[in-house]
Design a protein around this motif. Sequence first.
Motif, short mmCIF file in Angstrom:
data_model
loop_
_atom_site.label_atom_id
_atom_site.label_comp_id
_atom_site.label_asym_id
_atom_site.label_seq_id
_atom_site.Cartn_x
_atom_site.Cartn_y
_atom_site.Cartn_z
N PHE C 241 0.86 -1.18 0.00
CA PHE C 241 0.00 0.00 0.00
C PHE C 241 0.89 1.22 0.00
O PHE C 241 1.89 1.27 0.72
CB PHE C 241 -0.87 0.00 1.26
CG PHE C 241 -1.63 1.29 1.50
CD1 PHE C 241 -2.89 1.49 0.95
CD2 PHE C 241 -1.07 2.32 2.26
CE1 PHE C 241 -3.58 2.67 1.15
CE2 PHE C 241 -1.77 3.52 2.47
CZ PHE C 241 -3.03 3.69 1.91
N GLU C 242 0.52 2.22 -0.78
CA GLU C 242 1.23 3.49 -0.68
C GLU C 242 0.27 4.62 -0.98
O GLU C 242 -0.66 4.47 -1.78
CB GLU C 242 2.45 3.54 -1.61
CG GLU C 242 2.14 3.34 -3.08
CD GLU C 242 3.38 3.48 -3.97
OE1 GLU C 242 4.51 3.59 -3.46
OE2 GLU C 242 3.20 3.48 -5.21
N ILE C 243 0.48 5.74 -0.31
CA ILE C 243 -0.41 6.89 -0.47
C ILE C 243 0.39 8.06 -1.02
O ILE C 243 1.56 8.25 -0.67
CB ILE C 243 -1.12 7.23 0.85
CG1 ILE C 243 -2.18 8.31 0.62
CG2 ILE C 243 -0.15 7.61 1.95
CD1 ILE C 243 -3.25 8.37 1.67
N GLY C 246 4.09 7.90 -2.02
CA GLY C 246 4.40 6.59 -1.46
C GLY C 246 5.88 6.28 -1.42
O GLY C 246 6.68 7.06 -0.90
N PHE C 247 6.25 5.12 -1.98
CA PHE C 247 7.65 4.74 -1.98
C PHE C 247 8.49 5.74 -2.79
O PHE C 247 9.69 5.88 -2.55
CB PHE C 247 7.83 3.30 -2.49
CG PHE C 247 7.56 2.28 -1.42
CD1 PHE C 247 8.59 1.82 -0.61
CD2 PHE C 247 6.28 1.82 -1.19
CE1 PHE C 247 8.34 0.90 0.41
CE2 PHE C 247 6.02 0.90 -0.17
CZ PHE C 247 7.05 0.44 0.63
N ALA C 249 8.21 8.88 -2.47
CA ALA C 249 8.57 9.95 -1.53
C ALA C 249 9.89 9.66 -0.84
O ALA C 249 10.62 10.59 -0.45
CB ALA C 249 7.46 10.13 -0.49
N ALA C 250 10.20 8.37 -0.71
CA ALA C 250 11.47 8.02 -0.06
C ALA C 250 12.66 8.43 -0.91
O ALA C 250 13.78 8.56 -0.40
CB ALA C 250 11.51 6.52 0.20
N LEU C 251 12.42 8.63 -2.18
CA LEU C 251 13.48 9.04 -3.09
C LEU C 251 13.58 10.55 -3.25
O LEU C 251 14.57 11.07 -3.77
CB LEU C 251 13.23 8.42 -4.48
CG LEU C 251 13.26 6.89 -4.55
CD1 LEU C 251 12.68 6.41 -5.88
CD2 LEU C 251 14.69 6.38 -4.37
N GLY D 203 13.69 7.87 2.89
CA GLY D 203 14.32 6.56 2.80
C GLY D 203 13.34 5.45 3.08
O GLY D 203 12.15 5.68 3.23
N LYS D 239 4.74 6.69 4.36
CA LYS D 239 3.81 6.86 3.23
C LYS D 239 3.55 5.57 2.46
O LYS D 239 2.77 5.57 1.50
CB LYS D 239 4.35 7.92 2.25
CG LYS D 239 4.64 9.28 2.86
CD LYS D 239 3.40 9.97 3.41
CE LYS D 239 2.48 10.47 2.31
NZ LYS D 239 1.32 11.21 2.88
N GLY D 240 4.23 4.50 2.84
CA GLY D 240 4.00 3.25 2.13
C GLY D 240 4.41 2.06 2.98
O GLY D 240 5.25 2.19 3.89
N PHE D 241 3.80 0.92 2.67
CA PHE D 241 4.09 -0.34 3.38
C PHE D 241 4.03 -1.46 2.37
O PHE D 241 3.15 -1.49 1.50
CB PHE D 241 3.02 -0.56 4.46
CG PHE D 241 3.06 -1.94 5.08
CD1 PHE D 241 3.84 -2.19 6.20
CD2 PHE D 241 2.31 -2.99 4.55
CE1 PHE D 241 3.88 -3.45 6.77
CE2 PHE D 241 2.34 -4.26 5.12
CZ PHE D 241 3.13 -4.48 6.23
N ALA D 294 8.06 3.11 3.58
CA ALA D 294 8.60 4.29 2.92
C ALA D 294 8.45 5.49 3.84
O ALA D 294 7.35 5.76 4.33
CB ALA D 294 7.85 4.54 1.61
N VAL D 295 9.57 6.19 4.05
CA VAL D 295 9.56 7.37 4.93
C VAL D 295 9.83 8.60 4.08
O VAL D 295 10.80 8.65 3.33
CB VAL D 295 10.64 7.24 6.03
CG1 VAL D 295 10.64 8.46 6.94
CG2 VAL D 295 10.44 5.96 6.83
#
Lengths: 361, 361, 361, 361
Positions: C241-243, C246-247, C249-251, D203, D239-241, D294-295
């Motif tokens: 799941f990501e909002i 999402g993933f 944003a980590a970048l 990250g 923001k993600g899992f 995701a952070v």
Amino acid sequence: MAAGSSFGKNFKVTTFGESHGAALGCVIDGCPAGLSLSVDDLMPFLIRRKPGQSEFTTARGEDDEPEILSGVFEGQTTGTPIAIIFRNKDQHSKDYSDIADVFRPGHADYTFQSKFGIRDYRGGGRSSGRETVARVAAGAVAAKLLSGYGISAKAYTKSIGPISISGYDESEKNDLYMPDRNAYEKAAKYIEGLRSEGNSAGGVIECVIFGVPAGLGDPVFDKLDALLAHAMLSIGAVKGFEIGDGFGAALATGIDNNDAFIPDKDGGIIKATNHSGGVLGGISDGADIIFRCAVKPTASISMLQQTMDKNGNPKEIMIRGRHDPVIVPRAVVVVEAMAYLVAADALISGLGDKLETLTTG
Amino acid sequence: MAAGSSFGKNFKVTTFGESHGAALGCVIDGCPAGLSLSVDDLMPFLIRRKPGQSEFTTARGEDDEPEILSGVFEGQTTGTPIAIIFRNKDQHSKDYSDIADVFRPGHADYTFQSKFGIRDYRGGGRSSGRETVARVAAGAVAAKLLSGYGISAKAYTKSIGPISISGYDESEKNDLYMPDRNAYEKAAKYIEGLRSEGNSAGGVIECVIFGVPAGLGDPVFDKLDALLAHAMLSIGAVKGFEIGDGFGAALATGIDNNDAFIPDKDGGIIKATNHSGGVLGGISDGADIIFRCAVKPTASISMLQQTMDKNGNPKEIMIRGRHDPVIVPRAVVVVEAMAYLVAADALISGLGDKLETLTTG
Amino acid sequence: MAAGSSFGKNFKVTTFGESHGAALGCVIDGCPAGLSLSVDDLMPFLIRRKPGQSEFTTARGEDDEPEILSGVFEGQTTGTPIAIIFRNKDQHSKDYSDIADVFRPGHADYTFQSKFGIRDYRGGGRSSGRETVARVAAGAVAAKLLSGYGISAKAYTKSIGPISISGYDESEKNDLYMPDRNAYEKAAKYIEGLRSEGNSAGGVIECVIFGVPAGLGDPVFDKLDALLAHAMLSIGAVKGFEIGDGFGAALATGIDNNDAFIPDKDGGIIKATNHSGGVLGGISDGADIIFRCAVKPTASISMLQQTMDKNGNPKEIMIRGRHDPVIVPRAVVVVEAMAYLVAADALISGLGDKLETLTTG
Amino acid sequence: MAAGSSFGKNFKVTTFGESHGAALGCVIDGCPAGLSLSVDDLMPFLIRRKPGQSEFTTARGEDDEPEILSGVFEGQTTGTPIAIIFRNKDQHSKDYSDIADVFRPGHADYTFQSKFGIRDYRGGGRSSGRETVARVAAGAVAAKLLSGYGISAKAYTKSIGPISISGYDESEKNDLYMPDRNAYEKAAKYIEGLRSEGNSAGGVIECVIFGVPAGLGDPVFDKLDALLAHAMLSIGAVKGFEIGDGFGAALATGIDNNDAFIPDKDGGIIKATNHSGGVLGGISDGADIIFRCAVKPTASISMLQQTMDKNGNPKEIMIRGRHDPVIVPRAVVVVEAMAYLVAADALISGLGDKLETLTTG
């Protein structure tokens, strides 16, 4: 709106249904897997609730045939939700237009209308006593589960109007579930007198839960007696609850009310008396759990009553049809069912109390 | 183990703390934002609960100084959890070794030991009456919230042992919270007599909730009276609950117990009588909500009692120190507090009942 | 065991039923009264979930005919629980003995057996995709409720295996619910290739919730995005799941990921971008709520797989019968339904947030 | 308002507190009795969360000294609620007037204001990262409990911005909790570059839970992975899992994604691969549970940003003071703590799954 149709935390029951809708039923979520279960386990409980079985309970064409829709496979529970439904028959056969807009005294017509702005007025809808069929089915499942742990509940009529039992003779089973032949006969006459004038009676139901080990109940808010009180007052027509000496304890003194602890024959600890009713500090103390419920007189009476309609006009109402002159005998098994639900939830919820006995199974 | 220290669904209170641990307290989750709140709002309630204020409540060095840790900013609630703590003072000052291994009759020592295999025996630990300080603080917050909606609760002593009030004279405030001067004087003598012999008394507390509009409560399991019963039985020493005519309704007939609906002077609907106690079908009916709680005699008495110790040896116990000869007067404000908690939760939980009045704020 | 078949706090759904038991269904508790509702409101959602509608979803004799058992009277919800059931047809027609004792890879056979010691192995029992029919019915009720508040959800296929949509053309509706004609055609070929060898594909579903006002969600644990994640991962086969970004944003870096606040044309506040996906600090921020779910490939494949049986013997298994080569298209409406359930609960749960707008209705 | 500050059903945690109020804390309700516990058990977790320990986490005068207020007696848990508080020091020392009326981009200022109409703007109030101190303390208690069952969790930094670890060398502990020396050095430079311009990085955190037996998790809504997703998305900035192959599973085919069951050396059943991440059908499958979060980049950046104030006026904002250029390293232990909370609740909630192993202790 807070959804209020579920009861229990780990052995959780959700009920649904109106007296004259398509069906009523329950979903039991959290019943351990591997319990042998069939409709046959439900019937002894449902039969006791059924109307039309005596001169005190009116036959109304109800049909309490349960159907188990889920959660049971090859005769055993699977751990998944157990849904049970009861079809309503002939739900369109009657004319309820006379009470569609009028609030019957003692009933929930006015309060449902106030809360929701709409109500299913047919036969009381959700507030009908018929709602208890779902509770009784769920309670029967809990009873089956608890039977494996030596826990059983027994409810009976303690009093009808001013007539109380003075003893308990188990052989004296009768259509009032009043275990004292002498009291039963007086009560039957008392009810008959009220019925003849269109009036109704109330009474008190007593219930004993046998075999509960010391240690069940979750202080401070989910004390075992608090959950029993919650369960009992959730039954329509119940207006009071007391455990052990109850209101009598308010009259006693400390030295008389305290139960002494004494050794039992196996070197364990028991109580010499049971004024507490089997619960101390909200946790079972190993003695029988004994409590009573006050049941008000049937609200549906064939006497002229003053009331109002939806539009704010005063009305006089005479409730037509046949009604139970007393609902106590039918409520006996409902009290028992709710007691089983509380006990089953407490049993499962207590599994992790102590590190030493906690196991991952 | 099912966590049992929370009460309420949308206005939810969680309490913690032992009588002789570092502190007790509560967390109130779900209080609407924008309520002006300070410690001053709590004190009138806490003062009523405080021991040592009269000859009937023993001074025990308790200190009910609340500290609000969170959820209030610039004098207003922010919608986030409100945590309130009460430090215990001198918690190491006393020697409890005499009750460390012995189960006091009428107390929760044995049941806590059975449930958990360990207990904080100092002063009753979690099962001490001191636990109620957290409930009273939470109830005071609920009272503040409800005051804006014209809802208030008033509890008082209905009876002490066999002495009941025969009327209600509001000016007759006294240290028993018994609003009848004549009954008060008799009750005071009754208690004094019991105290002199080391014994104790019980009693009945009555509570009225004013101003609750018709329509609150969530059938079928979370009926308003079911939640009140749950709340009241969760108070230590409460052994019975009844609403409206309660157990008296079991003696009445239908025509007497039903409340007629009549027009009020503004064209609305009210009830001519209030046998129901303000709740019909589990939903408030607009009348005052009136209920009673039976309180057992103080379990701690200075008389020789038979009991057992942890190792299964019979013991005699004489509980040392000073104890309230009756806990009814101190429990009055606890009953009131729990009533506020139930009403606040019902008010908020009822916001979404009807589509027509549902709003996203 | 903690009962895990309910979702939501104030708009609460409980589901039950196995793929080859008598029936599946749901109970919706907490739906406001006065909502017009009929089976016709459910059908558009149920039809989208139904199998056998395209070359990618296998016809299996399922029959998604809902029956509303309770909670609706004269075409309107009454505030009481809405029970909906779906009868399973031909549940005894098939022979499942080949999988009764063998654990299918990628399925829940082994884990259900480990947890419960028993399982209804027919067609996956409770873990079958058929379970989602109850969710979709409940979601349709939530959708009807929310439509009155201008809130709607729209889910679609974002990617199938390695093929992603590059745009969104609403007119391009197709049996993969993939709104990009070019991507659809590639995906159809990709799936066809896998199917021909007995293999299967996964994909990503994206969902947008439109019209949610700023202010919904309950920090800290019941944040709106936490509840959406809970809801989505509760769907079988969803593995991620990501909002918002999402993933991705980590970048990103802070300056790129933060959304600037700007004035809207009516003097209100909006965001210039929507990297957050419509949720900040767990509360809706007024922008569209946008999230994605990763769906794994169908576990049932017609290829030889290594596994074990209940008795610990290695086995080879080739799953018989026809199976969807991809479940993404059928899961699209399930994602949408769960999004509606989360939004409806958040809407009702938020009614008491502020004192200023709290009303007793 | 639905109270959203509690997590878990049978091992339940409630948190409270604002970053600049008097204190933050948690109440753990449902921890089994008899667990040895002291502040020393909390410190290793709290120290990992503490700011100011490296060049990547800014010293801000936070003080993470826990005080256990209740629930522990003579070094052991008693089964009653465990309250732990953390005093905030110097909460009045700073001037927050510059952000009192302005909504910081990427923060919850605007959404809290929208929801509650009021907010404690000091340091983010309830939405501050400081809130996690209470989660970490609760997670440490869960970890202690689970250590007796051979269950442990380990989280670490998987990537910072575009730099990912390529392996895992446990000896490579560093202030980014990034277990790959080469990646760590690149990431440190990457962060340093962003910090020098006032920008920030995000990250991915990966977490593995070891030792979970097959059979935990409560379908259909409280699946183990659904609860993990709920827990992780409830952490601010997540923001993600994804679990197991997660979004990668959407790209795979069935034959590659399914995990074969094979015999283990003791005659039991294990999986040859772990694409599922240790959960099948929402229930643990006996393999390691592995998931990623995701952070997003730190929202507080020292760069000029466009925003609005409470009165609807456009503003430019440059957030003053020192801020973590990346919050990933501090969030590592928070992810681990939430994983422990989910696992502890699942363990206790699973005690009553099967009749055969159900015991009353």
